[in-house]
Motif scaffolding. Structure first.
Motif, PDB file in Angstrom:
ATOM      1  N   GLU A  38       0.829  -1.119   0.078  1.00 48.50           N
ATOM      2  CA  GLU A  38       0.135  -0.002  -0.188  1.00 48.50           C
ATOM      3  C   GLU A  38       0.898   1.483  -0.102  1.00 48.50           C
ATOM      4  O   GLU A  38       0.474   2.283  -0.570  1.00 48.50           O
ATOM      5  CB  GLU A  38      -1.045   0.044   1.201  1.00 48.50           C
ATOM      6  CG  GLU A  38      -2.173   1.196   1.142  1.00 48.50           C
ATOM      7  CD  GLU A  38      -2.800   1.123  -0.006  1.00 48.50           C
ATOM      8  OE1 GLU A  38      -3.033   1.962  -0.632  1.00 48.50           O
ATOM      9  OE2 GLU A  38      -3.101   0.039  -0.496  1.00 48.50           O
ATOM     10  N   ARG A  39       2.045   1.274   0.686  1.00 45.58           N
ATOM     11  CA  ARG A  39       2.834   2.472   0.807  1.00 45.58           C
ATOM     12  C   ARG A  39       3.454   2.738  -0.592  1.00 45.58           C
ATOM     13  O   ARG A  39       3.673   3.695  -1.103  1.00 45.58           O
ATOM     14  CB  ARG A  39       3.801   2.043   1.765  1.00 45.58           C
ATOM     15  CG  ARG A  39       5.264   3.213   1.679  1.00 45.58           C
ATOM     16  CD  ARG A  39       4.841   4.755   2.296  1.00 45.58           C
ATOM     17  NE  ARG A  39       4.165   4.564   3.406  1.00 45.58           N
ATOM     18  CZ  ARG A  39       4.796   4.563   4.639  1.00 45.58           C
ATOM     19  NH1 ARG A  39       6.116   4.617   4.614  1.00 45.58           N
ATOM     20  NH2 ARG A  39       3.941   4.520   5.738  1.00 45.58           N
ATOM     21  N   THR A  62       0.717   4.071  -2.718  1.00 50.89           N
ATOM     22  CA  THR A  62       0.461   5.576  -2.490  1.00 50.89           C
ATOM     23  C   THR A  62       1.472   6.419  -2.899  1.00 50.89           C
ATOM     24  O   THR A  62       1.211   7.466  -3.514  1.00 50.89           O
ATOM     25  CB  THR A  62       0.469   5.824  -1.141  1.00 50.89           C
ATOM     26  OG1 THR A  62      -0.839   4.777  -0.498  1.00 50.89           O
ATOM     27  CG2 THR A  62       0.145   7.121  -0.536  1.00 50.89           C
ATOM     28  N   ARG A  80       1.508   6.684  -6.757  1.00 48.82           N
ATOM     29  CA  ARG A  80       0.404   7.657  -7.370  1.00 48.82           C
ATOM     30  C   ARG A  80       0.452   9.123  -6.861  1.00 48.82           C
ATOM     31  O   ARG A  80       0.152  10.055  -7.617  1.00 48.82           O
ATOM     32  CB  ARG A  80      -0.944   7.300  -6.660  1.00 48.82           C
ATOM     33  CG  ARG A  80      -1.471   5.888  -7.129  1.00 48.82           C
ATOM     34  CD  ARG A  80      -2.802   5.180  -6.588  1.00 48.82           C
ATOM     35  NE  ARG A  80      -3.387   4.466  -7.289  1.00 48.82           N
ATOM     36  CZ  ARG A  80      -3.776   3.201  -7.108  1.00 48.82           C
ATOM     37  NH1 ARG A  80      -3.711   2.779  -5.791  1.00 48.82           N
ATOM     38  NH2 ARG A  80      -4.345   2.650  -7.837  1.00 48.82           N
ATOM     39  N   GLU A  81       1.385   9.426  -5.867  1.00 49.31           N
ATOM     40  CA  GLU A  81       1.966  10.796  -5.673  1.00 49.31           C
ATOM     41  C   GLU A  81       2.929  11.403  -6.733  1.00 49.31           C
ATOM     42  O   GLU A  81       3.313  12.355  -6.269  1.00 49.31           O
ATOM     43  CB  GLU A  81       2.156  10.861  -4.079  1.00 49.31           C
ATOM     44  CG  GLU A  81       0.942  10.703  -3.161  1.00 49.31           C
ATOM     45  CD  GLU A  81       1.244  10.640  -1.778  1.00 49.31           C
ATOM     46  OE1 GLU A  81       2.506  10.905  -1.299  1.00 49.31           O
ATOM     47  OE2 GLU A  81       0.735  10.648  -0.803  1.00 49.31           O
ATOM     48  N   TYR A 140       5.881   9.881   5.276  1.00 50.35           N
ATOM     49  CA  TYR A 140       5.036   8.823   6.307  1.00 50.35           C
ATOM     50  C   TYR A 140       6.015   8.241   7.073  1.00 50.35           C
ATOM     51  O   TYR A 140       7.222   8.069   7.003  1.00 50.35           O
ATOM     52  CB  TYR A 140       4.330   7.696   5.091  1.00 50.35           C
ATOM     53  CG  TYR A 140       3.423   8.460   4.336  1.00 50.35           C
ATOM     54  CD1 TYR A 140       2.222   9.183   4.589  1.00 50.35           C
ATOM     55  CD2 TYR A 140       3.712   8.446   2.656  1.00 50.35           C
ATOM     56  CE1 TYR A 140       1.499   9.636   3.639  1.00 50.35           C
ATOM     57  CE2 TYR A 140       3.005   9.246   1.921  1.00 50.35           C
ATOM     58  CZ  TYR A 140       1.718   9.649   2.341  1.00 50.35           C
ATOM     59  OH  TYR A 140       0.726  10.276   1.402  1.00 50.35           O
TER      60      TYR A 140
END
Length: 193
Positions: free
Chosen positions: A63-64, A67, A70-71, A104
């Motif tokens: 998931e990281r 994420t 996508r950024e 994060y």
């Protein structure tokens, strides 16, 4: 502050194993069906590398990666550490030299029994098992000395020949690449129109 293995932790046995890896290394079997939500396209100057992510093994790490992808975090990020016969490491979008991470928090380790073989994608970390953040590496060959100590997040299913072409760093500098190749662009396959 993520790194795969520091100079001090890189024992003589591991070093010998990494640099003397057999040319005909075992390759892990990719996931049987394509899942665009869990597939990354990593574009290099040499061509596209397709990575099948393994949320079944490491859901938080996968998931990281998605994420940050996508950024746009990984776009133009260097392969800052590339050791011939061992691995190519990237993912420091903060400093580009292996000392940075994302905005994060670090992730708790998600170790598995899945072996590190040619094309395995793993998360880089500092000495703490729970210090992976944004950096990852792709194995050039069997790296079984990493088994159970690093989180496996995926497997290259095509384009490994482009990872093979990345500029390698000198052994004396622990693989640090002075003029590194970069990720041109990284995308989640489901997002590509």
């Amino acid at each position: 502050m993520s790194r795969l293995i520091g100079r001090r932790e890189f024992t003589g046995l591991a070093l010998a194993t990494a640099f003397a890896a057999p040319a005909m290394a075992q390759t892990a079997k990719p996931a049987p069906k394509s899942d665009p939500q869990n597939t990354l396209y990593l574009d290099t100057a040499y061509g596209r590398v397709v990575i099948a992510l393994r949320p079944d093994l490491a859901p938080a790490h996968v998931e990281r990666l998605k994420t940050l992808t996508r950024e746009g975090y990984y776009n133009n990020v260097p392969f800052h550490r590339v050791i011939d016969g061992f691995m190519a490491q990237t993912g420091d979008g903060q400093y580009g030299n292996g000392t940075g991470g994302s905005k994060y928090p670090n992730l708790k380790a998600e170790f598995s029994n899945t072996p590190f073989v040619r094309g395995t994608v793993g998360m880089a970390r500092a000495s703490s098992p729970d210090s992976a953040n944004s950096q990852f590496f792709i194995c050039y060959a069997d790296s079984s000395f990493l088994n159970g100590q690093y989180t496996v997040v995926g497997q290259v299913v095509s384009g490994m020949e482009f990872i093979d072409k990345l500029r390698k760093g000198p052994k004396e500098a622990n693989g640090a690449v002075p003029n590194p190749d970069r990720i041109v662009k990284m995308q989640v396959a489901a997002d590509v129109k």
